[in-house]
Design a protein around this motif. Sequence first.
Motif, PDB file in Angstrom:
ATOM      1  N   HIS A   1       0.842  -1.196   0.000  1.00  0.00           N
ATOM      2  CA  HIS A   1       0.000   0.000   0.000  1.00  0.00           C
ATOM      3  C   HIS A   1       0.880   1.249   0.000  1.00  0.00           C
ATOM      4  N   GLY A   2       1.857   1.240  -0.904  1.00  0.00           N
ATOM      5  CA  GLY A   2       2.825   2.328  -0.973  1.00  0.00           C
ATOM      6  C   GLY A   2       2.549   3.296  -2.105  1.00  0.00           C
ATOM      7  N   ALA A   3       3.619   3.769  -2.711  1.00  0.00           N
ATOM      8  CA  ALA A   3       3.543   4.823  -3.714  1.00  0.00           C
ATOM      9  C   ALA A   3       2.847   4.407  -5.000  1.00  0.00           C
ATOM     10  N   GLY A   4       2.908   3.120  -5.339  1.00  0.00           N
ATOM     11  CA  GLY A   4       2.302   2.665  -6.582  1.00  0.00           C
ATOM     12  C   GLY A   4       3.214   2.915  -7.771  1.00  0.00           C
ATOM     13  N   ILE A   5       2.791   2.429  -8.912  1.00  0.00           N
ATOM     14  CA  ILE A   5       3.575   2.530 -10.148  1.00  0.00           C
ATOM     15  C   ILE A   5       2.683   3.133 -11.221  1.00  0.00           C
ATOM     16  N   PRO A   6       3.160   4.148 -11.931  1.00  0.00           N
ATOM     17  CA  PRO A   6       2.364   4.691 -13.029  1.00  0.00           C
ATOM     18  C   PRO A   6       2.121   3.607 -14.086  1.00  0.00           C
ATOM     19  N   PRO A   7       0.918   3.535 -14.651  1.00  0.00           N
ATOM     20  CA  PRO A   7       0.571   2.471 -15.608  1.00  0.00           C
ATOM     21  C   PRO A   7       1.555   2.338 -16.774  1.00  0.00           C
ATOM     22  N   GLN A   8       2.084   3.437 -17.272  1.00  0.00           N
ATOM     23  CA  GLN A   8       2.988   3.393 -18.422  1.00  0.00           C
ATOM     24  C   GLN A   8       4.344   2.775 -18.074  1.00  0.00           C
ATOM     25  N   LYS A   9       4.635   2.597 -16.801  1.00  0.00           N
ATOM     26  CA  LYS A   9       5.920   2.032 -16.376  1.00  0.00           C
ATOM     27  C   LYS A   9       5.874   0.520 -16.144  1.00  0.00           C
ATOM     28  N   ILE A  10       4.691  -0.038 -15.955  1.00  0.00           N
ATOM     29  CA  ILE A  10       4.586  -1.438 -15.538  1.00  0.00           C
ATOM     30  C   ILE A  10       5.216  -2.405 -16.541  1.00  0.00           C
ATOM     31  N   ALA A  11       4.897  -2.310 -17.816  1.00  0.00           N
ATOM     32  CA  ALA A  11       5.412  -3.258 -18.814  1.00  0.00           C
ATOM     33  C   ALA A  11       6.934  -3.251 -18.876  1.00  0.00           C
ATOM     34  N   MET A  12       7.530  -2.096 -18.735  1.00  0.00           N
ATOM     35  CA  MET A  12       8.997  -2.011 -18.843  1.00  0.00           C
ATOM     36  C   MET A  12       9.708  -2.646 -17.647  1.00  0.00           C
ATOM     37  N   LEU A  13       9.024  -2.817 -16.533  1.00  0.00           N
ATOM     38  CA  LEU A  13       9.672  -3.356 -15.344  1.00  0.00           C
ATOM     39  C   LEU A  13      10.071  -4.818 -15.486  1.00  0.00           C
ATOM     40  N   PHE A  14       9.499  -5.522 -16.461  1.00  0.00           N
ATOM     41  CA  PHE A  14       9.856  -6.919 -16.684  1.00  0.00           C
ATOM     42  C   PHE A  14      10.997  -7.068 -17.686  1.00  0.00           C
ATOM     43  N   LYS A  15      11.588  -5.958 -18.086  1.00  0.00           N
ATOM     44  CA  LYS A  15      12.755  -5.972 -18.967  1.00  0.00           C
ATOM     45  C   LYS A  15      13.998  -5.786 -18.112  1.00  0.00           C
ATOM     46  N   PRO A  16      15.126  -6.394 -18.512  1.00  0.00           N
ATOM     47  CA  PRO A  16      16.322  -6.267 -17.670  1.00  0.00           C
ATOM     48  C   PRO A  16      16.796  -4.817 -17.567  1.00  0.00           C
ATOM     49  N   PHE A  17      17.224  -4.465 -16.365  1.00  0.00           N
ATOM     50  CA  PHE A  17      17.815  -3.162 -16.045  1.00  0.00           C
ATOM     51  C   PHE A  17      16.849  -2.003 -16.238  1.00  0.00           C
ATOM     52  N   SER A  18      15.558  -2.274 -16.105  1.00  0.00           N
ATOM     53  CA  SER A  18      14.549  -1.225 -16.195  1.00  0.00           C
ATOM     54  C   SER A  18      14.088  -0.870 -14.797  1.00  0.00           C
ATOM     55  N   GLN A  19      13.916   0.418 -14.571  1.00  0.00           N
ATOM     56  CA  GLN A  19      13.472   0.908 -13.266  1.00  0.00           C
ATOM     57  C   GLN A  19      12.508   2.059 -13.457  1.00  0.00           C
ATOM     58  N   THR A  20      11.899   2.451 -12.373  1.00  0.00           N
ATOM     59  CA  THR A  20      11.017   3.611 -12.388  1.00  0.00           C
ATOM     60  C   THR A  20      11.674   4.792 -11.694  1.00  0.00           C
ATOM     61  N   GLN A  21      12.965   4.703 -11.423  1.00  0.00           N
ATOM     62  CA  GLN A  21      13.604   5.716 -10.588  1.00  0.00           C
ATOM     63  C   GLN A  21      13.601   7.117 -11.171  1.00  0.00           C
ATOM     64  N   ASP A  22      13.293   7.278 -12.463  1.00  0.00           N
ATOM     65  CA  ASP A  22      13.228   8.627 -12.997  1.00  0.00           C
ATOM     66  C   ASP A  22      11.984   9.368 -12.514  1.00  0.00           C
ATOM     67  N   VAL A  23      11.052   8.639 -11.904  1.00  0.00           N
ATOM     68  CA  VAL A  23       9.891   9.269 -11.310  1.00  0.00           C
ATOM     69  C   VAL A  23      10.275   9.683  -9.896  1.00  0.00           C
ATOM     70  N   GLU A  24      10.059  10.938  -9.553  1.00  0.00           N
ATOM     71  CA  GLU A  24      10.559  11.488  -8.297  1.00  0.00           C
ATOM     72  C   GLU A  24      10.162  10.707  -7.054  1.00  0.00           C
ATOM     73  N   ARG A  25       8.958  10.191  -7.006  1.00  0.00           N
ATOM     74  CA  ARG A  25       8.529   9.553  -5.768  1.00  0.00           C
ATOM     75  C   ARG A  25       9.169   8.187  -5.538  1.00  0.00           C
ATOM     76  N   PHE A  26       9.835   7.622  -6.523  1.00  0.00           N
ATOM     77  CA  PHE A  26      10.517   6.346  -6.351  1.00  0.00           C
ATOM     78  C   PHE A  26      11.954   6.602  -5.945  1.00  0.00           C
ATOM     79  N   THR A  27      12.357   6.019  -4.821  1.00  0.00           N
ATOM     80  CA  THR A  27      13.696   6.277  -4.300  1.00  0.00           C
ATOM     81  C   THR A  27      14.520   5.015  -4.172  1.00  0.00           C
ATOM     82  N   HIS A  28      13.978   3.878  -4.597  1.00  0.00           N
ATOM     83  CA  HIS A  28      14.699   2.612  -4.525  1.00  0.00           C
ATOM     84  C   HIS A  28      15.873   2.637  -5.499  1.00  0.00           C
ATOM     85  N   GLU A  29      17.009   2.108  -5.057  1.00  0.00           N
ATOM     86  CA  GLU A  29      18.212   2.152  -5.892  1.00  0.00           C
ATOM     87  C   GLU A  29      18.622   0.778  -6.390  1.00  0.00           C
TER      88      GLU A  29
END
Length: 177
Positions: free
Chosen positions: A110-138
């Motif tokens: 029940h955290g920040a969530g993921i923008p819909p346009q980012k979900i598909a790319m997360l299953f590709k190697p070395f893809s992250q959502t870190q360019d979105v400000e609210r994501f701080t995972h490294e």
Amino acid sequence: DGIRRFREVLGKFAIAGQLRGGKAQTRPATTSLKTLLGQLPKTLSERLNQKKVTVTIGNDVPFMAKNPQLVGYVLASLIDNAVDYSRGNGVIDVRIDPHSDHTTITVTDHGAGIPPQKIAMLFKPFSQTQDVERFTHEGMGFSLYLDKLIMTYLGGDISLTSRPDVETVATITLPRR
């Protein structure tokens, strides 16, 4: 800490190298969420405690898996991601739902969530959502790709749904054969 993280990365690459293009050949075994969660890596258990995040188990029934150790790896990976994006004092819900031809396991944070346009790319190697400000995972952007390889190897699937600022649900689907 750097050496520990490097070893984790090497371990992930070793698993990925074994899985590409293969299918599980092991005999199915019975396991449960309680069993798999009881085998979480010590470092993950410590992170849960530090962030004061609780894991709840809903509807724990025994289920068959071609390789419970790999299912446990994926479950730990999903919980690890959920911890990263959960707020302190949060709850991660893990639930199993058996069906006639498959079993689904969901991990909901029940955290920040993921923008819909980012979900598909997360299953590709070395893809992250870190360019979105609210994501701080490294992280290095390899865990969900490896989880997808494992689930394909086991004859199953993995998917994500999210409502930003409400919840993210990771669902793994395992065949019941």
